[in-house]
Write a protein that holds these residues in place. Structure first.
Motif, PDB file in Angstrom:
ATOM      1  N   SER A  17      22.520  34.252  48.171  1.00  0.00           N
ATOM      2  CA  SER A  17      21.231  35.126  47.683  1.00  0.00           C
ATOM      3  C   SER A  17      21.358  35.432  46.078  1.00  0.00           C
ATOM      4  N   ARG A  18      22.517  35.460  45.530  1.00  0.00           N
ATOM      5  CA  ARG A  18      22.559  36.027  44.387  1.00  0.00           C
ATOM      6  C   ARG A  18      21.821  35.335  43.306  1.00  0.00           C
ATOM      7  N   SER A  19      21.762  33.998  43.538  1.00  0.00           N
ATOM      8  CA  SER A  19      21.031  33.208  42.842  1.00  0.00           C
ATOM      9  C   SER A  19      19.521  33.423  42.817  1.00  0.00           C
ATOM     10  N   TRP A  20      19.221  33.625  44.061  1.00  0.00           N
ATOM     11  CA  TRP A  20      17.876  34.297  44.341  1.00  0.00           C
ATOM     12  C   TRP A  20      17.244  35.386  43.578  1.00  0.00           C
ATOM     13  N   TYR A  21      18.401  36.011  43.438  1.00  0.00           N
ATOM     14  CA  TYR A  21      18.079  37.485  42.663  1.00  0.00           C
ATOM     15  C   TYR A  21      17.901  37.036  41.124  1.00  0.00           C
ATOM     16  N   PHE A  22      18.624  36.356  40.750  1.00  0.00           N
ATOM     17  CA  PHE A  22      18.447  35.924  39.347  1.00  0.00           C
ATOM     18  C   PHE A  22      17.280  35.065  39.023  1.00  0.00           C
ATOM     19  N   LEU A  23      16.725  34.132  40.122  1.00  0.00           N
ATOM     20  CA  LEU A  23      15.536  33.483  39.874  1.00  0.00           C
ATOM     21  C   LEU A  23      14.441  34.486  39.910  1.00  0.00           C
ATOM     22  N   ASN A  31      28.194  32.171  45.021  1.00  0.00           N
ATOM     23  CA  ASN A  31      29.433  33.102  44.864  1.00  0.00           C
ATOM     24  C   ASN A  31      30.192  33.524  46.318  1.00  0.00           C
ATOM     25  N   GLY A  32      29.125  34.041  47.177  1.00  0.00           N
ATOM     26  CA  GLY A  32      29.946  34.471  48.589  1.00  0.00           C
ATOM     27  C   GLY A  32      30.330  33.460  49.252  1.00  0.00           C
ATOM     28  N   ILE A  33      29.884  32.141  49.052  1.00  0.00           N
ATOM     29  CA  ILE A  33      30.456  30.980  50.124  1.00  0.00           C
ATOM     30  C   ILE A  33      31.654  30.442  49.614  1.00  0.00           C
ATOM     31  N   ASP A  34      32.649  30.571  50.455  1.00  0.00           N
ATOM     32  CA  ASP A  34      33.792  30.126  49.964  1.00  0.00           C
ATOM     33  C   ASP A  34      34.509  28.851  50.370  1.00  0.00           C
ATOM     34  N   VAL A  42      22.432  43.908  46.286  1.00  0.00           N
ATOM     35  CA  VAL A  42      22.143  42.302  46.673  1.00  0.00           C
ATOM     36  C   VAL A  42      23.702  41.792  47.222  1.00  0.00           C
ATOM     37  N   ASN A  43      24.619  42.213  46.191  1.00  0.00           N
ATOM     38  CA  ASN A  43      25.971  41.741  46.639  1.00  0.00           C
ATOM     39  C   ASN A  43      26.658  42.202  47.954  1.00  0.00           C
ATOM     40  N   PHE A  44      26.110  43.516  47.823  1.00  0.00           N
ATOM     41  CA  PHE A  44      26.803  44.227  49.041  1.00  0.00           C
ATOM     42  C   PHE A  44      26.180  43.489  50.367  1.00  0.00           C
ATOM     43  N   PHE A  45      24.859  43.504  50.421  1.00  0.00           N
ATOM     44  CA  PHE A  45      24.045  43.234  51.813  1.00  0.00           C
ATOM     45  C   PHE A  45      24.019  41.850  51.895  1.00  0.00           C
ATOM     46  N   PHE A  46      23.548  41.142  51.059  1.00  0.00           N
ATOM     47  CA  PHE A  46      23.288  39.777  50.920  1.00  0.00           C
ATOM     48  C   PHE A  46      24.344  38.775  50.595  1.00  0.00           C
ATOM     49  N   SER A  47      25.587  38.862  50.975  1.00  0.00           N
ATOM     50  CA  SER A  47      26.687  38.082  50.458  1.00  0.00           C
ATOM     51  C   SER A  47      27.405  37.221  51.616  1.00  0.00           C
ATOM     52  N   GLY A  48      27.784  36.226  51.448  1.00  0.00           N
ATOM     53  CA  GLY A  48      28.733  35.429  52.438  1.00  0.00           C
ATOM     54  C   GLY A  48      28.140  34.580  53.190  1.00  0.00           C
ATOM     55  N   PHE A  49      26.653  34.377  52.721  1.00  0.00           N
ATOM     56  CA  PHE A  49      25.894  33.092  53.702  1.00  0.00           C
ATOM     57  C   PHE A  49      25.163  32.557  52.525  1.00  0.00           C
ATOM     58  N   VAL A  50      24.772  31.502  53.260  1.00  0.00           N
ATOM     59  CA  VAL A  50      23.893  30.493  52.478  1.00  0.00           C
ATOM     60  C   VAL A  50      22.486  30.985  52.610  1.00  0.00           C
ATOM     61  N   ALA A  51      21.653  31.078  51.379  1.00  0.00           N
ATOM     62  CA  ALA A  51      20.335  31.557  51.412  1.00  0.00           C
ATOM     63  C   ALA A  51      19.304  30.702  51.462  1.00  0.00           C
ATOM     64  N   ALA A  52      19.517  29.880  50.430  1.00  0.00           N
ATOM     65  CA  ALA A  52      18.397  28.810  50.335  1.00  0.00           C
ATOM     66  C   ALA A  52      19.071  27.653  49.868  1.00  0.00           C
ATOM     67  N   LYS A  53      18.189  26.585  49.695  1.00  0.00           N
ATOM     68  CA  LYS A  53      18.452  25.216  49.370  1.00  0.00           C
ATOM     69  C   LYS A  53      17.612  25.070  48.082  1.00  0.00           C
ATOM     70  N   ILE A  54      18.329  24.551  46.989  1.00  0.00           N
ATOM     71  CA  ILE A  54      17.562  24.291  45.866  1.00  0.00           C
ATOM     72  C   ILE A  54      17.215  22.838  46.011  1.00  0.00           C
ATOM     73  N   PRO A  55      15.841  22.450  45.517  1.00  0.00           N
ATOM     74  CA  PRO A  55      15.331  21.061  45.972  1.00  0.00           C
ATOM     75  C   PRO A  55      15.849  19.909  45.166  1.00  0.00           C
ATOM     76  N   PHE A  56      16.494  20.299  44.085  1.00  0.00           N
ATOM     77  CA  PHE A  56      17.045  19.100  43.160  1.00  0.00           C
ATOM     78  C   PHE A  56      18.353  19.118  43.372  1.00  0.00           C
ATOM     79  N   PRO A  57      19.181  18.088  43.140  1.00  0.00           N
ATOM     80  CA  PRO A  57      20.570  18.002  43.130  1.00  0.00           C
ATOM     81  C   PRO A  57      21.199  18.546  41.779  1.00  0.00           C
ATOM     82  N   LEU A  58      22.513  19.198  41.964  1.00  0.00           N
ATOM     83  CA  LEU A  58      23.124  19.628  40.864  1.00  0.00           C
ATOM     84  C   LEU A  58      24.529  19.238  40.860  1.00  0.00           C
ATOM     85  N   THR A  59      25.146  19.444  39.614  1.00  0.00           N
ATOM     86  CA  THR A  59      26.254  19.043  39.406  1.00  0.00           C
ATOM     87  C   THR A  59      27.326  20.187  40.151  1.00  0.00           C
TER      88      THR A  59
END
Lengths: 247, 302
Positions: free
Chosen positions: A170-176, A156-159, A130-147
Motif C-alpha cells: 500500500s505504500r506504493s499506492w500512497y505514492f501513486l 516494502n512490507g512484503i518479505d 499508512v506504514n503503521f496500518f497498511f503494511s505487511g500485505f499485498v495491496a494491488a497488482k500493477i497491470p504491467f510487468p516490472l523489473t
C-alpha cells in the motif's frame, strides 16, 4: 512467475478506497489551512515589481523591434543595457546577493518555512499512518510487468522475495495517490492550490535567482537582436491592399 | 481592449435588460469584468437589485462587490447622496479596509474636495506603496484640477515603476499631444507600438505626430506608418489614406529643388487617392467634388 495471486476484494474496499479518500480530504484541509495561514502582509516588494515590469518592457522591445524606427530602437537598447545605469545591467556582485538576502530577510524566511511546514507535516503524518496500518500485505497488482529493481521500492512490507514485483504494497499506492491527485485537486479547488508540491519545489529552487537572472538573460537577448525596420515592407503591402480595394 | 464577441454580448444583455427581460446581474458582472464605463445603466439596474431585499439577499457575499460597483457608478452620475449611503454601508461592514478607504477618497474627489482627497490618497499610499489604482487616481485628480504638469509628473513617476502599463503610456501620449510636446508624445506612441504592434490606432496616432513634427525624415516615416495603418485596417481607414496623400505632397514640396529619388514609387499616393474617391462616392456622394478639388490641389503643388 506465472502464478496469479487472487486479491481479496476486501482489500479494495478497506485499503485502496479509504486511502484515496483520506488523501483527498487531507489535501482539501491543507488548502484551507494554508489559505488561513497566509499572512495578510502581502506587500509586494517594489523592487520585484519594478524588475518584473522592466522584463516585460524589454521583452516587448525585442518582440516588436522591427516596428519602430532604427534610431528609437537603438536609443532604447542603450537605455536598457547601458553599462552604468542601464535598467537591465546587473553587476556580477549583486547577482549572488539576491539569494542571500532572501534567506536573511526574516519575513520571507518565515513565509517559506510556513509553506514548507504545511507541505511536509501532512505528508509525513500520512506516510507514517499508512506504514503503521497498511503494511505487511499485498495491496494491488500493477497491470504491467516490472523489473526486479523496483522490488525494494514497491514491496516494502512484503518479505517474500518470490512474489512477482507487480504485486505492490500500500505504500506504493500512497505514492501513486500523492502525485496523481494533483489533477483532481486542480479540478476541485481551482487553479491555485497549495497541494501542488512538485510545482512548489520547482518554484522554491528558482525563486531567488529569478529576478536577477532573468534581467541578465533579457539583456543578453536584447544585445543579440538585429534591427530590421519592417515599415518599408508595409508600404508595399499597403499598395497591394489598396490595389485590391480599388480595382 | 474588449473583444468583439464580448462587445456583442454586452450589447445583447443591455438590450435584454432594458426591455425588462431580466439578466441584470449577468450584465453587471460582465460590465465589471470588462471594466466598461456604463454608469447610467449600472446605476439603474444596480439600484433595482439593491432596493429589492429579496434579490439582494440572493446575492450573498457578492452583494458588497455590487455595492462598490454601484457606488462608483453613482459618483459618475453625480448622485453623490446615493454614493455616500453605499459607502457608509460598506464602511460599517468592512472597517479599516483599504478598498473602502479608496472609495471614500474617490467620494471626496467627486465632491471637489481636492485637499482632503489628496491627503486621503497619501495616507493610503503610506500603507501600500505600490497600489496602481491610487497612483492613477492621483494623476486623474491633477488632470481634473487643470494641473497638467503635475499630472505629467505623477504619471512619469508611476511609469518608472509600472512601465508595462500601456494604458498609462497612452494617457501620457495624449497629454503630451495636448501640450504640443510632440517629441515626447512620439516616444510614448513608440512604446505603445512596441507593446501592441497590431493595433492600427497607435500607428495612426504615431504617424499624425510625426507628420506634425515635420521635416523630411519624419514625413517619410509618417508616410510609412500611414501605409502600415492602411495595411492593418484593410484600406478602410479614411484618415490614413488622407495622411498618405498629404505626406506625399508635403515630401514633394520639400524635395522640389533636389533630384527626386524615384524609388519612392508614387503609386501609393495615386492609389490612396482613388480609394478615397471610391469611398466618398459610396458614403458621402455630395462631398465628392470637394474631395476632387482638394486632391487636385495636392497633386498640383509639386
Amino acid at each position: 512467475m506465472a502464478e496469479d495471486l487472487v486479491l481479496d476484494t476486501a482489500i479494495r474496499d478497506w485499503v485502496l478506497i479509504p486511502l484515496s479518500v483520506v488523501m483527498v480530504l487531507i489535501g482539501i484541509l491543507r488548502y484551507f489551512v494554508s489559505k488561513l495561514m497566509r499572512s495578510s502582509n502581502q506587500v509586494p516588494d517594489p523592487k520585484m515589481i519594478k524588475e518584473g515590469q522592466v522584463v516585460i518592457r524589454a521583452r516587448n522591445l525585442r518582440a516588436a523591434a522591427n516596428f519602430i524606427p532604427a534610431k528609437s530602437f537603438r536609443s532604447r537598447r542603450v537605455y536598457f543595457s547601458n553599462e552604468e545605469n542601464g535598467l537591465l545591467y546587473v553587476p556580477k556582485g549583486q547577482a549572488q546577493n539576491a539569494q542571500a538576502q532572501m534567506f536573511s530577510d526574516p519575513n520571507m524566511a518565515m513565509d517559506m518555512m510556513k509553506k514548507n511546514l504545511s507541505m511536509i507535516i501532512p505528508q509525513t503524518l500520512t506516510f507514517a499512518w499508512v506504514n503503521f496500518f497498511f503494511s505487511g500485505f499485498v495491496a494491488a497488482k500493477i497491470p504491467f510487468p516490472l523489473t526486479q529493481r523496483f522490488r525494494s521500492m514497491l514491496q516494502n512490507g512484503i518479505d517474500l522475495s518470490t512474489v512477482d514485483v507487480s504485486y505492490v504494497s500500500s505504500r506504493s499506492w500512497y505514492f501513486l495517490n500523492l502525485f496523481g491527485l494533483r489533477g483532481l485537486f486542480s479540478l476541485i479547488l481551482g487553479e491555485e492550490n497549495a497541494t501542488d508540491d512538485t510545482q512548489r519545489m520547482m518554484q522554491m529552487s528558482g525563486f531567488g535567482f529569478d529576478p536577477t537572472r532573468s534581467l541578465g538573460a533579457e539583456k543578453d537577448s536584447l544585445d543579440i537582436v538585429q534591427h530590421e525596420w519592417a515599415l518599408p515592407k508595409f508600404e508595399q503591402r499597403a499598395e497591394a491592399v489598396l490595389k485590391k480595394l480599388v480595382s | 481592449m474588449v473583444s468583439k464577441t464580448e462587445e456583442e454580448q454586452v450589447n445583447r444583455l443591455e438590450g435584454q435588460v432594458e426591455n425588462g427581460g431580466g439578466g441584470e446581474w449577468e450584465y453587471l458582472c460582465l460590465v465589471r469584468k470588462l471594466k466598461l464605463r456604463r454608469s447610467f445603466n449600472v446605476l439603474k439596474y444596480g439600484l433595482s437589485i439593491l432596493n429589492n431585499p429579496k434579490k439582494r439577499s440572493a446575492l450573498g457575499s457578492e452583494e458588497w462587490t455590487l455595492y462598490e460597483q454601484v457606488a462608483i457608478a453613482a459618483m459618475d452620475c453625480q448622485r453623490l447622496d446615493l454614493a455616500k449611503d453605499f459607502i457608509k454601508i460598506l464602511a460599517e461592514k468592512f472597517p479599516e479596509s483599504k478598498r473602502v478607504g479608496r472609495l471614500e477618497a474617490l467620494l471626496l474627489e467627486a465632491m471637489d474636495l481636492w485637499e482632503e482627497a489628496e491627503k486621503a490618497y497619501s495616507s493610503l499610499l503610506e500603507d501600500n506603496e505600490l497600489d496602481p489604482v491610487i497612483h492613477k487616481r492621483r494623476v486623474a485628480m491633477a488632470k481634473a484640477q487643470g494641473n497638467i504638469s503635475g499630472a505629467i509628473e505623477w504619471l512619469n513617476k508611476y511609469l518608472e515603476i509600472f512601465m508595462a502599463d500601456h494604458d498609462a503610456w497612452r494617457e501620457l501620449a495624449e497629454i503630451y499631444v495636448s501640450l504640443q510636446m510632440y517629441k515626447q508624445a512620439a516616444f510614448c506612441y513608440e512604446e505603445l507600438i512596441l507593446s501592441q504592434p497590431t493595433i492600427p490606432l497607435y500607428h495612426l496616432a504615431y504617424a499624425d505626430v510625426l507628420y506634425t513634427l515635420g521635416g523630411l525624415e519624419n514625413l517619410h516615416m509618417a508616410k510609412k506608418y500611414y501605409a502600415s495603418t492602411t495595411d492593418l485596417t484593410g484600406g478602410k481607414n479614411t484618415r490614413a489614406l488622407f495622411g498618405i496623400c498629404l505626406c506625399t505632397s508635403a515630401i514633394e514640396q520639400l524635395t522640389k529643388g533636389r533630384n527626386k529619388d524615384d524609388k519612392e514609387n508614387s503609386q501609393l499616393a495615386s492609389l490612396s487617392a482613388t480609394a478615397l474617391e471610391k469611398d466618398y462616392k459610396q458614403r458621402a456622394p455630395n462631398k465628392v467634388s470637394l474631395l476632387a478639388s482638394t486632391l487636385r490641389s495636392l497633386k498640383l503643388s509639386s
